[in-house]
Design an enzyme around this catalytic site. Structure first.
Site, PDB file in Angstrom:
ATOM      1  N   GLY A  22       0.813  -1.214   0.000  1.00  0.00           N
ATOM      2  CA  GLY A  22       0.000   0.000   0.000  1.00  0.00           C
ATOM      3  C   GLY A  22       0.849   1.267   0.000  1.00  0.00           C
ATOM      4  O   GLY A  22       0.408   2.323  -0.484  1.00  0.00           O
TER       5      GLY A  22
ATOM      6  N   SER B 139      -4.649  -4.282   5.214  1.00  0.00           N
ATOM      7  CA  SER B 139      -4.578  -5.742   5.038  1.00  0.00           C
ATOM      8  C   SER B 139      -5.896  -6.411   5.429  1.00  0.00           C
ATOM      9  O   SER B 139      -5.939  -7.278   6.303  1.00  0.00           O
ATOM     10  CB  SER B 139      -3.394  -6.310   5.827  1.00  0.00           C
ATOM     11  OG  SER B 139      -2.232  -6.211   5.051  1.00  0.00           O
TER      12      SER B 139
ATOM     13  N   CYS C  82       9.416  -3.821 -14.260  1.00  0.00           N
ATOM     14  CA  CYS C  82       8.676  -3.154 -15.331  1.00  0.00           C
ATOM     15  C   CYS C  82       7.659  -4.144 -15.885  1.00  0.00           C
ATOM     16  O   CYS C  82       7.785  -5.347 -15.665  1.00  0.00           O
ATOM     17  CB  CYS C  82       9.589  -2.631 -16.435  1.00  0.00           C
ATOM     18  SG  CYS C  82      10.313  -3.898 -17.452  1.00  0.00           S
TER      19      CYS C  82
HETATM   20  P1  NAD Z   1       0.835  -4.531   5.151  1.00  0.00           P
HETATM   21  O1  NAD Z   1       0.268  -5.451   6.169  1.00  0.00           O
HETATM   22  O2  NAD Z   1       2.307  -4.395   5.012  1.00  0.00           O
HETATM   23  O3  NAD Z   1       0.231  -3.073   5.371  1.00  0.00           O
HETATM   24  C1  NAD Z   1      -1.117  -2.830   5.714  1.00  0.00           C
HETATM   25  C2  NAD Z   1      -1.165  -1.449   6.381  1.00  0.00           C
HETATM   26  O4  NAD Z   1      -2.507  -1.119   6.696  1.00  0.00           O
HETATM   27  C3  NAD Z   1      -0.369  -1.401   7.679  1.00  0.00           C
HETATM   28  O5  NAD Z   1       0.546  -0.340   7.603  1.00  0.00           O
HETATM   29  C4  NAD Z   1      -1.435  -1.181   8.749  1.00  0.00           C
HETATM   30  O6  NAD Z   1      -0.964  -0.389   9.821  1.00  0.00           O
HETATM   31  C5  NAD Z   1      -2.526  -0.468   7.965  1.00  0.00           C
HETATM   32  N1  NAD Z   1      -3.864  -0.625   8.525  1.00  0.00           N
HETATM   33  C6  NAD Z   1      -4.480  -1.775   8.923  1.00  0.00           C
HETATM   34  N2  NAD Z   1      -5.716  -1.525   9.320  1.00  0.00           N
HETATM   35  C7  NAD Z   1      -5.909  -0.185   9.191  1.00  0.00           C
HETATM   36  C8  NAD Z   1      -7.021   0.671   9.418  1.00  0.00           C
HETATM   37  N3  NAD Z   1      -8.171   0.189   9.863  1.00  0.00           N
HETATM   38  N4  NAD Z   1      -6.875   1.979   9.150  1.00  0.00           N
HETATM   39  C9  NAD Z   1      -5.696   2.485   8.695  1.00  0.00           C
HETATM   40  N5  NAD Z   1      -4.612   1.719   8.468  1.00  0.00           N
HETATM   41  C10 NAD Z   1      -4.729   0.391   8.692  1.00  0.00           C
HETATM   42  O7  NAD Z   1       0.172  -4.993   3.775  1.00  0.00           O
HETATM   43  P2  NAD Z   1       0.551  -4.576   2.269  1.00  0.00           P
HETATM   44  O8  NAD Z   1       1.672  -5.420   1.790  1.00  0.00           O
HETATM   45  O9  NAD Z   1       0.656  -3.110   2.147  1.00  0.00           O
HETATM   46  O10 NAD Z   1      -0.761  -5.098   1.521  1.00  0.00           O
HETATM   47  C11 NAD Z   1      -2.008  -4.459   1.790  1.00  0.00           C
HETATM   48  C12 NAD Z   1      -3.168  -5.246   1.225  1.00  0.00           C
HETATM   49  O11 NAD Z   1      -3.136  -5.223  -0.186  1.00  0.00           O
HETATM   50  C13 NAD Z   1      -3.152  -6.719   1.608  1.00  0.00           C
HETATM   51  O12 NAD Z   1      -4.467  -7.164   1.826  1.00  0.00           O
HETATM   52  C14 NAD Z   1      -2.557  -7.383   0.431  1.00  0.00           C
HETATM   53  O13 NAD Z   1      -2.935  -8.738   0.338  1.00  0.00           O
HETATM   54  C15 NAD Z   1      -3.129  -6.555  -0.685  1.00  0.00           C
HETATM   55  N6  NAD Z   1      -2.276  -6.570  -1.865  1.00  0.00           N
HETATM   56  C16 NAD Z   1      -2.681  -5.921  -2.946  1.00  0.00           C
HETATM   57  C17 NAD Z   1      -1.892  -5.912  -4.084  1.00  0.00           C
HETATM   58  C18 NAD Z   1      -2.322  -5.212  -5.300  1.00  0.00           C
HETATM   59  O14 NAD Z   1      -1.653  -5.230  -6.286  1.00  0.00           O
HETATM   60  N7  NAD Z   1      -3.432  -4.560  -5.265  1.00  0.00           N
HETATM   61  C19 NAD Z   1      -0.681  -6.564  -4.119  1.00  0.00           C
HETATM   62  C20 NAD Z   1      -0.274  -7.192  -2.984  1.00  0.00           C
HETATM   63  C21 NAD Z   1      -1.046  -7.159  -1.855  1.00  0.00           C
END
Ligand code: NAD
Length: 556
Positions: free
Chosen positions: A178, A265, A410
């Site tokens: 994120g 997450s 990339c």
């Molecule tokens: P991460 O666990 O490293 O980070 C999640 C962040 O969200 C943390 O910093 C946490 O403090 C914050 N958070 C949690 N609950 C919160 C709330 N209620 N309010 C505000 N902040 C809050 O995870 P990440 O690696 O950044 O991945 C995030 C999500 O995206 C995961 O669910 C992951 O599976 C998904 N993801 C998406 C993609 C994509 O391409 N879209 C790729 C990989 C992962």
């Protein structure tokens, strides 16, 4: 989550052209495992958590040390088996086989849920591998940056005339993945407000130049954002707070952003999404002492969060889900229309997937940033006609701070990745690069994932949940010469919701590597074209015809 008693060591991968393992593939696997846990790369290296909630690189520190020892003694005709982060066996195979095979978090479908997983995790029998954490090819936030940029650029093309200039995006979550959002929105020309509960994550994004500034409150964030919007300036603003409080507050304040999404997450209601707590409560204590109460609150919070997103959509914001399963969690908590806004893949990415196009990444084992600069230049010269690639690589070379071993990402598609890889192999062979290059990809990918709320959401033929495809991809990678292959369950969207396969391959400059690279990196993106052609997408059918795939059931 299983905790280990030993003090956590600080890990940094060895650099340079000298290896201690018996082959470059084993050395590369070892360095990439270590690089995943480098404090510059991993979100919580002390507990082996790399990113994505509790996505780990090894099950325990003991398992980590045994993997490293085993890779150092592994022969060039042996294969190491890793079962959810634990090295379980070394077997005689052959030189053309992968040196490592990994399976992470897989459960028989009837038991494929967090409750079963948690029991097994607590008993020390499993680990959650997320996507590139358990497959040892995570490269820090850059790994998702171009993909995040492609998504926001796609939104710009579809809704805002090609640029996010003069728009405000609201999102949440500044974690491993994120954290790419503020920079990606900025690259697409827009202003963003980024809500994050954990101040240390906000600081990390400021330190690595992914985030520009921090507001003191939501009101302050909006005021700053409106000013930049009026000036047409691209800028990112962080604000500390809980998304389940602050997004509903936007509704109450009657203020609507242009775009709204989220990357907390939410895939993991117990360890990922943090519910609001009162000032005298501590969220971690609540989770430890009252897990059921904690989970109930997390679900209620996700419901409130999604209701607010839906209301902002009603008021004119472009809303999309960013691959974390937030909509489903809210639906489970009673928000019946949670799926009224689309996922990012059907909304903005599917056309790329029809070309097998997706995130392709490589890492310089020399540790020398000059090697990445040389590969950047080589790709600029190899694909002069690809404007998106030209502007991305030029930007990235100038602006991206490396985390851990120097790396680049990339987006390349079918009949492009193999060309790039063979070129890198030649550059290793003739000394233009100082050490071998590791090449891999995300599991956010065209042909190696079944994930009905993400990569395969709303497939044309309704085949969203068919997971034969990632299994075929896993087998094909092994048959084509991958250096290590992995098969995972639950990445991105959580247990029960996805199955996916990962591929990594090493360019060590040898003629054998050239053959393996050529086959593996033709066939792997080829699976993306095949998957989408089979589902009936015209664009994929055209790509299959034009680029010479052999698809008997389609008469191609
Ligand atoms: P991460 O666990 O490293 O980070 C999640 C962040 O969200 C943390 O910093 C946490 O403090 C914050 N958070 C949690 N609950 C919160 C709330 N209620 N309010 C505000 N902040 C809050 O995870 P990440 O690696 O950044 O991945 C995030 C999500 O995206 C995961 O669910 C992951 O599976 C998904 N993801 C998406 C993609 C994509 O391409 N879209 C790729 C990989 C992962």
């Amino acid at each position: 989550m299983t905790q280990t008693a030993e003090p956590a060591p600080v890990i940094r991968a060895p650099r340079g052209p000298n290896k201690t393992a018996k082959g470059w593939i084993q050395e590369a696997a070892k360095r990439m495992l270590m690089n995943n846990l480098d404090p510059e790369v991993a979100e919580h290296p002390d507990t082996l958590v790399v990113y994505g909630g509790r996505g780990k690189a090894a099950r325990t520190w003991d398992a980590f040390h045994k993997i490293v020892e085993t890779l150092d003694r592994l022969e060039n005709d042996e294969t190491l088996l890793i079962q959810s982060g634990k090295p379980v066996a070394v077997l005689r195979t052959h030189e053309w086989a992968p040196r490592v095979l990994l399976a992470n978090s897989n459960l028989v479908p009837h038991w494929a849920n967090w409750e079963t997983f948690d029991k097994l995790d607590q008993a020390g029998l499993m680990m959650y591998g997320q996507m590139t954490a358990g497959s040892w090819i995570y490269i820090g936030t850059q790994g998702i940056l171009q993909g995040t940029y492609e998504t926001f650029a796609g939104a710009a093309r579809k809704h805002f005339g090609g640029s996010l200039k003069g728009t405000i995006t609201v999102t949440a979550g500044l974690g491993g993945m994120g954290g790419a959002q503020p920079l990606a929105v900025k690259l697409a020309g827009g202003v963003s407000i980024n809500i994050e509960i954990d101040p240390t994550r906000i600081q990390k994004r400021l330190d690595t130049r992914y985030l520009d500034e921090v507001a003191t409150s939501l009101e302050d964030a909006i005021a700053r954002a409106e000013k930049y919007k009026a000036e047409g300036v691209a800028r990112s603003i962080g604000v500390q707070g809980n998304a389940a409080d602050l997004v509903p507050q936007l509704v109450q304040m009657n203020w609507t952003p242009d775009l709204i999404t989220d990357q907390t997450s939410a895939h993991d209601p117990m360890w990922g999404y943090i519910p609001p707590v009162t000032p005298d409560e501590d969220a971690s204590r609540l989770r430890a002492d009252h897990p059921e109460e904690y989970k109930r609150r997390a679900y209620d919070a996700m419901a409130a969060h999604v209701r607010a997103i839906l209301e902002l959509q009603n008021r004119g914001a472009v809303a999309f889900d960013y691959g974390n399963n937030l909509r489903h969690r809210a639906q489970e908590a009673g928000v019946h229309n949670a799926f009224d806004y689309p996922g990012f893949v059907p909304a903005f990415i599917r056309d790329s997937f029809c070309e097998g196009r997706g995130p392709f990444r490589w890492v310089a084992l020399s540790g020398d940033p000059e090697d990445i600069r040389a590969t950047d230049q080589a790709l600029l010269d190899l694909f002069p006609q690809d404007e998106r690639l030209q502007s991305w690589l030029t930007y990235a070379a100038d602006q991206i701070a490396f985390q851990g071993l120097p790396a680049r990402i990339c987006w390349l598609g079918y009949k492009e990745r193999d060309q790039a890889a063979r070129l890198f192999n030649e550059m290793v062979a003739d000394g233009r690069l100082k050490a071998p290059i590791v090449i891999g990809r995300d599991h956010l990918d065209a042909g190696s994932v079944a994930s009905p709320y993400r990569e395969t959401e709303a497939m044309l033929d309704g085949s969203d949940a068919v997971s034969d495809w990632p299994l075929l991809n896993f087998g094909l990678g092994i048959a084509s010469g991958a250096s290590w292959m992995s098969f995972h369950h639950g990445g991105g969207v959580g247990l029960g919701f996805s199955q996916h396969s990962g591929l990594v391959i090493v360019a060590d400059g040898t003629p054998e590597a050239a053959q393996k690279l050529s086959r593996a990196l033709t066939n792997d993106p080829g699976m993306g074209v095949i998957r989408h052609a089979d589902a009936g997408y015209d664009h994929a059918l055209n790509v299959a015809r034009d680029r010479g795939l052999d698809l008997p059931s389609l008469g191609i």
